[in-house]
Each structure stands twice: as C-alpha cells, then as structure tokens.
Design an enzyme around this catalytic site. Structure first.
Site, PDB file in Angstrom:
ATOM      1  N   GLY A 159     -25.106 -32.460-107.026  1.00 47.11           N
ATOM      2  CA  GLY A 159     -25.478 -30.601-107.472  1.00 47.11           C
ATOM      3  C   GLY A 159     -26.498 -30.327-107.535  1.00 47.11           C
TER       4      GLY A 159
ATOM      5  CD  GLN B   6     -21.522 -34.989-117.870  1.00 47.08           C
ATOM      6  OE1 GLN B   6     -22.215 -35.686-118.959  1.00 47.08           O
ATOM      7  NE2 GLN B   6     -22.433 -34.697-117.667  1.00 47.08           N
TER       8      GLN B   6
ATOM      9  CG  HIS C  31     -26.109 -30.217-121.345  1.00 45.98           C
ATOM     10  ND1 HIS C  31     -27.440 -30.089-122.438  1.00 45.98           N
ATOM     11  CD2 HIS C  31     -25.418 -30.231-121.880  1.00 45.98           C
ATOM     12  CE1 HIS C  31     -26.102 -29.576-123.178  1.00 45.98           C
ATOM     13  NE2 HIS C  31     -25.548 -29.355-122.861  1.00 45.98           N
TER      14      HIS C  31
ATOM     15  CD  GLU D 250     -34.971   2.221-115.627  1.00 42.01           C
ATOM     16  OE1 GLU D 250     -35.437   2.083-115.909  1.00 42.01           O
ATOM     17  OE2 GLU D 250     -35.110   3.102-114.363  1.00 42.01           O
TER      18      GLU D 250
HETATM   19  P1  NDP Z   1     -23.392 -28.917-110.409  1.00 36.79           P
HETATM   20  O1  NDP Z   1     -21.585 -28.311-110.718  1.00 36.79           O
HETATM   21  O2  NDP Z   1     -23.862 -29.167-109.958  1.00 36.79           O
HETATM   22  O3  NDP Z   1     -22.967 -30.747-109.622  1.00 36.79           O
HETATM   23  C1  NDP Z   1     -22.021 -31.340-109.792  1.00 36.79           C
HETATM   24  C2  NDP Z   1     -21.536 -32.659-108.794  1.00 36.79           C
HETATM   25  O4  NDP Z   1     -20.500 -33.107-109.591  1.00 36.79           O
HETATM   26  C3  NDP Z   1     -21.122 -32.400-107.006  1.00 36.79           C
HETATM   27  O5  NDP Z   1     -22.025 -32.988-106.561  1.00 36.79           O
HETATM   28  C4  NDP Z   1     -19.446 -32.898-107.299  1.00 36.79           C
HETATM   29  O6  NDP Z   1     -19.147 -32.731-106.223  1.00 36.79           O
HETATM   30  C5  NDP Z   1     -19.734 -33.783-108.025  1.00 36.79           C
HETATM   31  N1  NDP Z   1     -18.558 -33.501-109.052  1.00 36.79           N
HETATM   32  C6  NDP Z   1     -17.538 -32.552-109.592  1.00 36.79           C
HETATM   33  N2  NDP Z   1     -16.326 -33.010-110.262  1.00 36.79           N
HETATM   34  C7  NDP Z   1     -16.510 -34.119-109.835  1.00 36.79           C
HETATM   35  C8  NDP Z   1     -15.589 -35.290-110.564  1.00 36.79           C
HETATM   36  N3  NDP Z   1     -14.572 -34.459-111.311  1.00 36.79           N
HETATM   37  N4  NDP Z   1     -15.592 -36.205-110.278  1.00 36.79           N
HETATM   38  C9  NDP Z   1     -16.574 -36.871-109.416  1.00 36.79           C
HETATM   39  N5  NDP Z   1     -17.835 -36.205-109.244  1.00 36.79           N
HETATM   40  C10 NDP Z   1     -17.435 -34.750-109.788  1.00 36.79           C
HETATM   41  O7  NDP Z   1     -23.389 -29.697-111.642  1.00 36.79           O
HETATM   42  P2  NDP Z   1     -25.147 -29.916-112.540  1.00 36.79           P
HETATM   43  O8  NDP Z   1     -26.324 -30.203-111.750  1.00 36.79           O
HETATM   44  O9  NDP Z   1     -24.975 -28.447-112.616  1.00 36.79           O
HETATM   45  O10 NDP Z   1     -25.169 -30.244-113.801  1.00 36.79           O
HETATM   46  C11 NDP Z   1     -24.883 -31.830-113.927  1.00 36.79           C
HETATM   47  C12 NDP Z   1     -26.154 -32.172-115.608  1.00 36.79           C
HETATM   48  O11 NDP Z   1     -26.737 -31.608-115.074  1.00 36.79           O
HETATM   49  C13 NDP Z   1     -24.398 -31.499-116.828  1.00 36.79           C
HETATM   50  O12 NDP Z   1     -24.930 -32.835-117.688  1.00 36.79           O
HETATM   51  C14 NDP Z   1     -26.067 -29.808-116.642  1.00 36.79           C
HETATM   52  O13 NDP Z   1     -25.919 -29.462-117.782  1.00 36.79           O
HETATM   53  C15 NDP Z   1     -27.106 -30.791-115.854  1.00 36.79           C
HETATM   54  N6  NDP Z   1     -28.607 -29.280-116.230  1.00 36.79           N
HETATM   55  C16 NDP Z   1     -27.867 -29.016-115.700  1.00 36.79           C
HETATM   56  C17 NDP Z   1     -29.176 -28.270-115.150  1.00 36.79           C
HETATM   57  C18 NDP Z   1     -28.903 -27.230-113.849  1.00 36.79           C
HETATM   58  O14 NDP Z   1     -29.981 -25.809-113.897  1.00 36.79           O
HETATM   59  N7  NDP Z   1     -27.807 -27.136-113.237  1.00 36.79           N
HETATM   60  C19 NDP Z   1     -30.166 -28.082-115.798  1.00 36.79           C
HETATM   61  C20 NDP Z   1     -30.354 -29.426-116.995  1.00 36.79           C
HETATM   62  C21 NDP Z   1     -29.233 -30.148-117.194  1.00 36.79           C
HETATM   63  P3  NDP Z   1     -17.780 -32.168-105.337  1.00 36.79           P
HETATM   64  O15 NDP Z   1     -17.606 -31.389-106.304  1.00 36.79           O
HETATM   65  O16 NDP Z   1     -18.276 -32.346-104.332  1.00 36.79           O
HETATM   66  O17 NDP Z   1     -16.897 -33.418-105.558  1.00 36.79           O
HETATM   67 MG    MG Z   2     -27.016 -25.621-120.783  1.00 39.51          MG
HETATM   68 MG    MG Z   3     -38.380   2.645-115.896  1.00 43.17          MG
END
Ligand code: NDP
Ligand code: MG
Ligand code: MG
Length: 331
Positions: free
Chosen positions: A25, A85, A107, A226
C-alpha cells in the site's frame, strides 16, 4: 538531538539478507521499490487474493504469499494496516520467525500496546518515514529523501540499531536525516497528533467555521472557500516557513485579526480537553477502544463515516471542486 545521515549508516548490514516487505500500500510500495533500487534483495509479501499482487509484479518486484515471504526473510517489515497486523502476525509471521530474524514496523501501535509480543530471540525495530508513502518514493527518486524516525524495541543481535539505520538508508531516509526515538514516544505522539490536531482538530475547526457562516445566512460556496479550500494555502506556508512565515505572508489585517481572535477559538478549555485526549492515549484506553471497535467490525466508524459524508460541506465541496479540473475527483 542527534541526526543520522548517509555516512552514519551502512547498507552492508542488510546486503546479504533477505528483506520482506509485507503489504504494497502507501508505505509498502515505497519501501519495497526504494530498497530494490538501493540494490537490496527484497520481496513483497501479500495475501493470495490481493489486488496489489499484479501491481507489485509489474513494478519488477518478486512477490510471495505472506507466510512464505516471512519464512524466506531475515528481515520482515510489516506494512499492513495497523488493525490487521495482530492477526497476520499470529497466522503467518510468528510460525515462520527464526532466531536472529528482525521484525520491523513503521508505527509502534501493535508493539507498544502489546498486540504483538515477539519472542525474545529476534530484533524488533521501527523505521517510520515522516510522510505518506508516495512522498517516500518520490523524494527517493528525486534524490532528497524523507526524514525518518528509527527505534529499537528489542536488540537480540546487538545490531538492531545498525539494521534500522541501514533500512532507513535503503529507503532514502538518511539523505534527509534520521532521528532515534522509542516505540512509546512515536506511538503516543502519533495518536495524539492525529486526534487533537491533524485530523480531529483541523476537521472540526473547518466544519465549525463553515457552519457558523452558513447558519448566519452566507452562501455555503463562500463558506467552503473560506474555511476549507484556503486552508491548504495557509498550511503550505506553515510547512515552508513555520508560523511566523504564515503571518508574514498574509495581510496585516489577517495577522492582527488572527492574533487577537485565535485564542477565543482554541481556549484554555480546549487545551484541557487535549490533555485528556493525551491521557487516554497514554493510559491505553484509546487503544483498547479501537481494538474492541475492530473486533466488532468497526460499527461506530461505519456509522460516523456515513454521518460525516452527509455534511453540507461535503456536498458543496464536490460541486466546487468540479470547477477546478486540476483537482482529480477522489472517491
Ligand atoms: P495501506 O492501507 O496503504 O496498505 C495496506 C496493504 O496491506 C495493502 O497492500 C493491502 O493489500 C495489504 N493488506 C490489507 N489487509 C491485509 C490483510 N488482512 N492481510 C494481508 N495484507 C493485507 O497501509 P499504510 O501503508 O498506510 O500503513 C502501513 C503501516 O505504515 C502502518 O503501520 C501505518 O501506521 C504506517 N505508516 C503509514 C504512513 C502513511 O502515510 N500511510 C506513514 C507512516 C507510517 P490488499 O488489500 O490488496 O491485500
Ligand atoms: Mg498515525
Ligand atoms: Mg481571506
């Protein structure tokens, strides 16, 4: 505070290791692609029916099922949604952990609130980029990198910090600068920030300002521009040069009006409420509530999403953004 740069980190620490990035993701795609471009042996771990499978392959990455990736890997970076997770850890990761492996996170929630309790014979580290994944990728490609936090929760090998620094280097973080923290501080400040300021606080501020104008008889379109649209212009100034640069850039009228009125919006009572929000983060009661909410299938979140989506500001906004074709429609 010490800031680590490229010269403080050694990629060789990870060179002969198998690196698995679980999830593709926001963060997952950036970590996996940046590490690959840094010459690391990386593979993406996904569930079998994942929509991301073909995307990761098309980007030139090796992909395995989550459990298989965990088994193959020496370092497992968990970039799945925080609320999934624990389950994935128990099903696919824990059975495949071997002595000396490294478990990594972006995180601290699941480690800090003990949703995941890894065995003593692995390293547990965090590398948390301070920006969304697409920026982590984009800044790597442009050469500047994204600042990161690193932390060590468990140091079995005696090399945990070196591994965290090497990972941060591999994703471009040490080009910008890396700061060491711990899982507790990262988790608690992250949750507080998103609740009180970034998401909760700013959203309610915007909506309340909008409501006051509309209830006083002003056109919702004006109220939208605004209170919501212009927010970005102001936040960009904060981001570029801090609070004083914002005040320098706006008119004297805006500066004077803001300085003399702002404290009537965010009052001592507001600050007291923020302290209570922080306390719920610190004593674990927010975490318990959120874990329970997920166990029940997110009923409150679903209800609130629907309620929030029906606010007038969302309807007006949809129409107005259609006038700004450079803003691509978001679902
Ligand atoms: P996303 O929601 O963007 O990505 C999720 C990914 O996990 C997808 O590839 C999805 O693939 C997969 N996934 C979802 N559910 C499952 C499951 N049950 N089993 C296996 N795979 C799964 O996550 P983020 O990148 O936002 O967050 C990831 C970590 O990074 C978190 O700990 C977050 O707190 C941390 N973080 C995030 C930031 C951000 O900007 N987004 C910034 C800093 C830290 P699919 O659904 O296709 O299977
Ligand atoms: Mg957060
Ligand atoms: Mg103004």
């Amino acid at each position: 505070m010490k800031v680590y740069h490229d010269q403080d980190a050694n990629l060789d620490v990870l060179k002969d290791k198998h690196l698995a990035v679980l999830g593709f993701g926001s963060q997952g795609h950036a970590h996996a692609l940046n590490l690959k471009d840094s010459g690391m042996n990386v593979c993406v771990g996904l569930r079998k029916d994942s929509k991301s499978w073909s995307k990761a392959q098309a980007a030139g990455l090796a992909v395995k099922e989550t459990a298989e990736a965990a088994q193959w890997a020496d370092v497992i970076m968990v970039l799945l949604p925080d609320q999934t997770q624990k389950k994935v850890y128990e099903q696919d990761i824990a059975p495949n952990l071997k002595e000396g492996d490294t478990l990594a996170f972006a995180h601290g929630f699941n480690i800090h609130y003990q949703q995941i309790v890894p065995p003593q014979n692995v390293d547990v580290i965090m590398i948390a980029p301070k920006s969304p994944g697409h920026m982590v990728r984009r800044t790597y490609q442009s050469g500047v990198g994204t600042p990161c936090l690193i932390a060590v929760h468990q140091d079995f090998s005696g090399q945990a910090k070196e591994k965290a620094l090497a990972w941060a280097k591999g994703i471009g973080g040490t080009r910008a600068g890396v700061i060491e923290t711990n899982f507790k501080d990262e988790t608690e400040t992250d949750l507080f920030g998103e609740q009180a300021v970034l998401c909760g606080g700013s959203e309610e501020l915007i909506k309340t300002g909008f409501e006051v104008l509309v209830e006083a008889g002003y056109p919702p379109e004006l109220a939208y521009f605004e209170c919501l649209h212009e927010m970005k212009l102001i936040v960009d100034l904060y981001y570029e040069g801090g609070l004083s640069f914002m005040n320098y850039s706006v008119s004297d009228t805006a500066e004077y009006g803001g300085m003399t009125r702002g404290k009537r919006v965010i009052t001592e009572q507001t600050k007291q409420n923020m302290r209570e929000i922080l306390k719920e983060v610190q004593d674990g009661s927010f975490a318990r509530e959120w874990i329970e909410e997920n166990e029940k299938g997110q009923p409150t979140l679903k209800k609130l999403r629907e309620e929030y989506a029906n606010h007038l500001i969302e309807k007006v906004g949809k129409q107005l953004r259609a006038m700004m074709p450079w803003l691509k429609e978001k679902k």
